[in-house]
Design a protein around this motif. Structure first.
Motif, PDB file in Angstrom:
ATOM      1  N   ASP A 149       8.014   4.184   2.664  1.00 26.66           N
ATOM      2  CA  ASP A 149       7.183   4.055   3.860  1.00 26.66           C
ATOM      3  C   ASP A 149       5.872   4.779   3.595  1.00 26.66           C
ATOM      4  N   TYR A 150       4.964   4.677   4.544  1.00 29.24           N
ATOM      5  CA  TYR A 150       3.684   5.357   4.367  1.00 29.24           C
ATOM      6  C   TYR A 150       3.886   6.872   4.387  1.00 29.24           C
ATOM      7  N   PHE A 193      -1.340  13.229   3.509  1.00 32.59           N
ATOM      8  CA  PHE A 193      -2.201  12.061   3.686  1.00 32.59           C
ATOM      9  C   PHE A 193      -3.654  12.406   3.354  1.00 32.59           C
ATOM     10  N   ASN A 234       7.857  -6.482   0.013  1.00 35.40           N
ATOM     11  CA  ASN A 234       7.546  -5.928   1.329  1.00 35.40           C
ATOM     12  C   ASN A 234       8.716  -6.077   2.283  1.00 35.40           C
ATOM     13  N   GLY A 270       0.801  -1.225   0.000  1.00 41.46           N
ATOM     14  CA  GLY A 270       0.000   0.000   0.000  1.00 41.46           C
ATOM     15  C   GLY A 270       0.824   1.261   0.000  1.00 41.46           C
ATOM     16  N   THR A 271       2.027   1.218  -0.552  1.00 42.89           N
ATOM     17  CA  THR A 271       2.870   2.418  -0.601  1.00 42.89           C
ATOM     18  C   THR A 271       3.114   2.858  -2.053  1.00 42.89           C
TER      19      THR A 271
END
Length: 388
Positions: free
Chosen positions: A175-176, A183, A152, A47-48
């Motif tokens: 990273d997120y 965001f 990952n 999810g990055t």
């Protein structure tokens, strides 16, 4: 440089940066990989935007043959290289039909690359490294430009994947999204509907040709030699091949910045290329930057990083006490910048740019502290936003 393709390259970089928040380094890396025909690895949690970035790049380069696959421990050679041709098999010929598969692709994205099993590993290594695919024992040149790998996690020691890991010259950790406002913008889909610029395969090939023509001055070679010696002193020994391949990365970085000559500070990108194990990463970055950047640039980077940490701390503790402490720390950093400016007046532009950002941060924090005292307005605190 006046070639319209160079302008288009910058437009693509800006568009990707607008669409993918906090992925500036990876966007530059993936463009560098494409121009230099090298391979790039992205390591980070799910999810990055690792696969999204690769897919977007494939859309931008129109006419490219793109192959994408999610590897598992049970992936078969047929999935990646194509099924056996039954017609040829009837004649006793063991040949694969490679249409739409990796041997016929220009750009490849392999997700969970380190799940590659022994059934496909040898062919994969040969294809990535030598741009050759052995079909029925006969080597055939493949049109591969770049492989973008994603995972990952790093491969475990002893899994026999060291050679595959080594094939990726550029390695980036993701990273997120860190900044709160970035965001929120990502959640709202800001920038997702913009019309993305594009280029043709012919234009890409022309840019790759110009990349090869970029000049590398002697001072860059000398700096690389110093870096190599210092890395050796620390027990870090990147291969001669890795150093040699890194030259094309430097040429691509210069071209992306609209130059025909590599500068010493372009070498900073090699902090993503000259380490062999994860524990060497920080040390390599320190050594590369110490040689590639001048004292003022290193000081500016340090101050910016400290300011970012101070500002980020306000997002986890927005109390008045924390705000007062953050204000004092930023005040001290501003004083350091003013002192730096006094002794380096020829760098006014760079220093003033960071000064403006730090002052904007100070004001944001002050507003955050004082807002609750303004009883004529809402008591809801404003969200603190990192201005860089």
């Amino acid at each position: 440089m006046t070639n319209t393709n160079f302008k288009k390259l910058e437009e693509i970089r800006q568009a990707l940066n607008s669409k993918f928040y906090e992925r500036e380094n990876e966007v530059e890396g993936i463009l560098v990989a494409l121009l230099s025909r090298q391979h790039m690895l992205m390591i980070g949690p799910a999810g990055t935007a690792k696969s999204a970035l690769s897919v977007e790049l494939a859309k931008i380069v129109q006419g490219t043959a793109y192959f994408q696959w999610l590897l598992t421990r049970f992936s078969t050679p047929e999935e990646v290289f194509g099924p056996l041709s039954l017609k040829d098999l009837e004649q006793g010929v063991y040949k694969r039909n490679t249409a739409t598969k990796m041997p016929e692709a220009n750009l490849v994205f392999l997700d969970e690359i380190f799940k590659a099993n022994s059934a496909i590993l040898n062919s994969l290594l040969t294809l990535i490294n030598e741009r050759l695919f052995y079909n029925n024992g006969t080597p055939a040149k493949v049109p591969l430009m770049s492989v973008i790998g994603a995972s990952n996690e790093y491969p475990e020691e002893g899994e026999g994947l060291e050679a595959l890991f080594d094939r990726f010259l550029l390695r980036f950790e993701l990273d997120y999204i860190a900044d709160e406002m970035n965001f929120v913008s990502m959640m709202k889909g800001t920038g997702q509907n913009q019309v993305m610029p594009s280029m043709t395969m012919d234009e890409l090939v022309q840019l790759q040709f110009f990349t090869d023509m970029v000049t590398i001055p002697d001072e860059v070679y000398e700096t690389l030699s110093k870096i190599r010696n210092e890395l050796r002193d620390e027990g870090i020994r990147p291969s001669d091949r890795r150093f040699k391949q890194s030259l094309s990365v430097l040429q691509a970085k210069a071209l992306i910045n609209q130059r025909q000559v590599v500068k010493v500070d372009d070498i900073v990108i090699l902090e993503n290329a000259l380490w062999e194990t994860v524990d060497q990463k920080d040390n390599v970055s320190l050594i590369v930057r110490s040689h590639a950047q001048d004292v003022v640039t290193r000081k500016l980077d340090t101050i910016q990083e400290e300011a970012r940490e101070v500002f980020s701390s306000m997002q986890t503790d927005a109390s008045t006490d924390a705000g007062m402490e953050a204000t004092q720390k930023l005040k001290s950093l501003v004083a350091d910048l003013n002192k730096l400016k006094t002794h380096n007046q020829n760098r006014d532009t760079d220093i003033d740019s960071l000064l403006d950002k730090l002052k904007a941060m100070q004001q944001e924090i002050l507003d955050s502290i004082l807002e609750p005292m303004d009883f004529g307005t809402t008591n809801e605190k404003s969200t603190v936003q990192i201005p860089f």
